[in-house]
Design an enzyme around this catalytic site. Structure first.
Site, PDB file in Angstrom:
ATOM      1  N   HIS A   1      -9.861  -5.994 -22.771  1.00 14.04           N
ATOM      2  CA  HIS A   1     -10.801  -5.263 -21.925  1.00 14.04           C
ATOM      3  C   HIS A   1     -10.783  -3.790 -22.312  1.00 14.04           C
ATOM      4  O   HIS A   1      -9.758  -3.262 -22.697  1.00 14.04           O
ATOM      5  CB  HIS A   1     -10.406  -5.379 -20.447  1.00 14.04           C
ATOM      6  CG  HIS A   1     -10.555  -6.762 -19.898  1.00 14.04           C
ATOM      7  ND1 HIS A   1      -9.929  -7.174 -18.757  1.00 14.04           N
ATOM      8  CD2 HIS A   1     -11.254  -7.822 -20.338  1.00 14.04           C
ATOM      9  CE1 HIS A   1     -10.241  -8.435 -18.516  1.00 14.04           C
ATOM     10  NE2 HIS A   1     -11.046  -8.850 -19.463  1.00 14.04           N
TER      11      HIS A   1
ATOM     12  N   ASP B   1     -16.204 -10.721 -23.095  1.00 16.97           N
ATOM     13  CA  ASP B   1     -16.738  -9.426 -23.535  1.00 16.97           C
ATOM     14  C   ASP B   1     -18.031  -9.051 -22.835  1.00 16.97           C
ATOM     15  O   ASP B   1     -18.901  -8.405 -23.409  1.00 16.97           O
ATOM     16  CB  ASP B   1     -16.929  -9.409 -25.068  1.00 16.97           C
ATOM     17  CG  ASP B   1     -15.653  -9.850 -25.760  1.00 16.97           C
ATOM     18  OD1 ASP B   1     -14.582  -9.366 -25.357  1.00 16.97           O
ATOM     19  OD2 ASP B   1     -15.727 -10.693 -26.669  1.00 16.97           O
TER      20      ASP B   1
HETATM   21  P1  IMP Z   1      -8.056 -18.361 -28.424  1.00 17.25           P
HETATM   22  O1  IMP Z   1      -8.239 -18.327 -26.953  1.00 17.25           O
HETATM   23  O2  IMP Z   1      -7.365 -17.131 -28.963  1.00 17.25           O
HETATM   24  O3  IMP Z   1      -7.457 -19.626 -28.926  1.00 17.25           O
HETATM   25  O4  IMP Z   1      -9.518 -18.298 -29.077  1.00 17.25           O
HETATM   26  C1  IMP Z   1     -10.430 -19.382 -28.924  1.00 17.25           C
HETATM   27  C2  IMP Z   1     -11.866 -18.874 -28.940  1.00 17.25           C
HETATM   28  O5  IMP Z   1     -12.105 -18.107 -27.757  1.00 17.25           O
HETATM   29  C3  IMP Z   1     -12.186 -17.932 -30.096  1.00 17.25           C
HETATM   30  O6  IMP Z   1     -13.539 -18.104 -30.457  1.00 17.25           O
HETATM   31  C4  IMP Z   1     -11.974 -16.556 -29.504  1.00 17.25           C
HETATM   32  O7  IMP Z   1     -12.719 -15.564 -30.175  1.00 17.25           O
HETATM   33  C5  IMP Z   1     -12.478 -16.776 -28.096  1.00 17.25           C
HETATM   34  N1  IMP Z   1     -11.860 -15.885 -27.104  1.00 17.25           N
HETATM   35  C6  IMP Z   1     -10.645 -16.019 -26.512  1.00 17.25           C
HETATM   36  N2  IMP Z   1     -10.438 -15.034 -25.645  1.00 17.25           N
HETATM   37  C7  IMP Z   1     -11.529 -14.260 -25.661  1.00 17.25           C
HETATM   38  C8  IMP Z   1     -11.923 -13.081 -24.949  1.00 17.25           C
HETATM   39  O8  IMP Z   1     -11.227 -12.544 -24.094  1.00 17.25           O
HETATM   40  N3  IMP Z   1     -13.149 -12.580 -25.254  1.00 17.25           N
HETATM   41  C9  IMP Z   1     -13.963 -13.149 -26.168  1.00 17.25           C
HETATM   42  N4  IMP Z   1     -13.646 -14.247 -26.848  1.00 17.25           N
HETATM   43  C10 IMP Z   1     -12.437 -14.796 -26.598  1.00 17.25           C
HETATM   44 MG    MG Z   2     -12.998  -8.621 -24.497  1.00 14.17          MG
END
Ligand code: IMP
Ligand code: MG
Length: 333
Positions: A43, A13
């Site tokens: 995004h 982000d």
């Molecule tokens: P997962 O990848 O969905 O298993 O999430 C694991 C951790 O990574 C969590 O804290 C999510 O919020 C964070 N996370 C995964 N993808 C993103 C992203 O694109 N932006 C921000 N946080 C992410």
């Molecule tokens: Mg994002």
């Protein structure tokens, strides 16, 4: 004739969508290709009055001359992908690698409950469980799905051929350095490495093919989900500063802190950054909104940028000053 890899330097982000769409419009890459985890990414791209939320396709799709591709290291959700291809009207120039892993209902279910959801704060997008199955070598691939057949491509070959033909290629990372499975705040991380080397591996690009690595930092740090965050502000302090943000995928309130030089320094090292992009300068300094020249920034904003360059020893080449694609100060040589 440049291969540029763009990755996030904090916890995702950072504003990659906006910077990548700017680069796609400005540098005219023949291909914008995505690496990274999967549809856990979100995004936001704003072009004039239109706001696009993107989870699967590369955010460089605004340039109608660019092919948009997804490398074999990314797991895809066909429903989300096909909807984006349709909504963004890119069916004649969107391609996924035959070997992309595919997220199915079982992965979504597993990701939306239990430890992954409660302790790790996963996005519930099925990305982690699908990657686990890929490691177990039981995951189905894109080539097994009839609905994807018209979009299948050998992405590594196409990307490497484009570079051999001296075309510009823009490589888009997702998530952020400190969410890397290897280098991040384990276990509060995503299910893959997401540093520049991993993004290149996701699309089949060897290390000698890369010319520029741009690491993006937001002017302050945010994090969604759980896991450590130094100097975290309270929600009240965050609101007072005007730093409130809501997650693109999850709709969750993001946690916030001031720009963290230690995290940034480590991100510069892990990604071998050659350039830095700073986003949301206008959120720190409202009178910088929509500025497109460095000279027009106020003194405080200029010294914030200088401090980043001096501390990290890498030039700041792009500065985001608003949500629109063209709200950018471009000081690349
Ligand atoms: P997962 O990848 O969905 O298993 O999430 C694991 C951790 O990574 C969590 O804290 C999510 O919020 C964070 N996370 C995964 N993808 C993103 C992203 O694109 N932006 C921000 N946080 C992410
Ligand atoms: Mg994002």
């Amino acid at each position: 004739m440049t291969c540029t890899v763009v990755v996030g330097g904090f916890f995702g982000d950072e504003g990659k969508g906006k910077i990548i769409s700017y680069l796609a419009m400005k540098d005219n890459p023949s291909i914008v290709v995505r690496g990274g985890a999967g549809p856990n990414a979100g995004h936001t791209v704003k072009d004039g009055d239109r706001t696009y939320k993107i989870r699967m396709l590369p955010s460089g799709f605004l340039n109608k001359k660019s092919k948009v591709m997804i490398g074999p290291g990314v797991v895809i959700n066909p429903d989300i992908l096909l909807k984006e291809i349709n909504d963004f009207d890119v069916s004649n120039r969107a391609f996924v690698d035959r070997n992309c892993g595919v997220i199915e209902q079982t992965h979504l279910t597993e990701d939306s409950k239990g430890r992954l959801k409660d302790t790790i704060g996963s996005t519930g997008s099925g990305t982690g469980p699908a990657n686990a199955e890929r490691a177990m070598r039981t995951l189905k691939l894109a080539k097994d799905f009839e609905s994807l057949s018209s979009y299948l491509e050998d992405v590594p070959t196409v990307v490497n051929n484009a570079l051999d033909s001296k075309e510009n290629v823009l490589v888009e990372g997702t998530q952020g350095t400190h969410l890397s499975l290897w280098h991040g705040t384990y276990p509060y991380v995503t299910s893959k490495d997401v540093t520049a080397s991993a993004i290149c591996s996701d699309i089949g690009l060897g290390p000698k093919k890369v010319d520029e690595v741009m690491v993006i930092f937001k002017s302050f740090v945010t994090r969604v989900g759980t896991g450590p965050m130094e100097n975290e502000l309270t929600p009240e302090e965050t609101s007072k500063k005007g730093w409130d943000e809501v997650g693109t995928v999850t709709g969750r309130q993001r946690r916030a802190a001031e720009f963290d030089f230690n995290l940034a320094r480590k991100a510069i090292m892990l990604n071998s950054a050659t350039q830095i992009a700073i986003t949301k300068l206008d959120v720190l300094f409202p009178d910088c909104a929509n500025k497109i020249s460095f000279d027009s920034l106020n003194t405080e904003a200029k010294s914030f940028i200088k401090k980043i360059e001096e501390n990290l020893n890498v030039p700041v080449t792009l500065i985001g000053t608003g949500p629109n694609v063209n709200d950018v100060i471009d000081i690349r040589k």
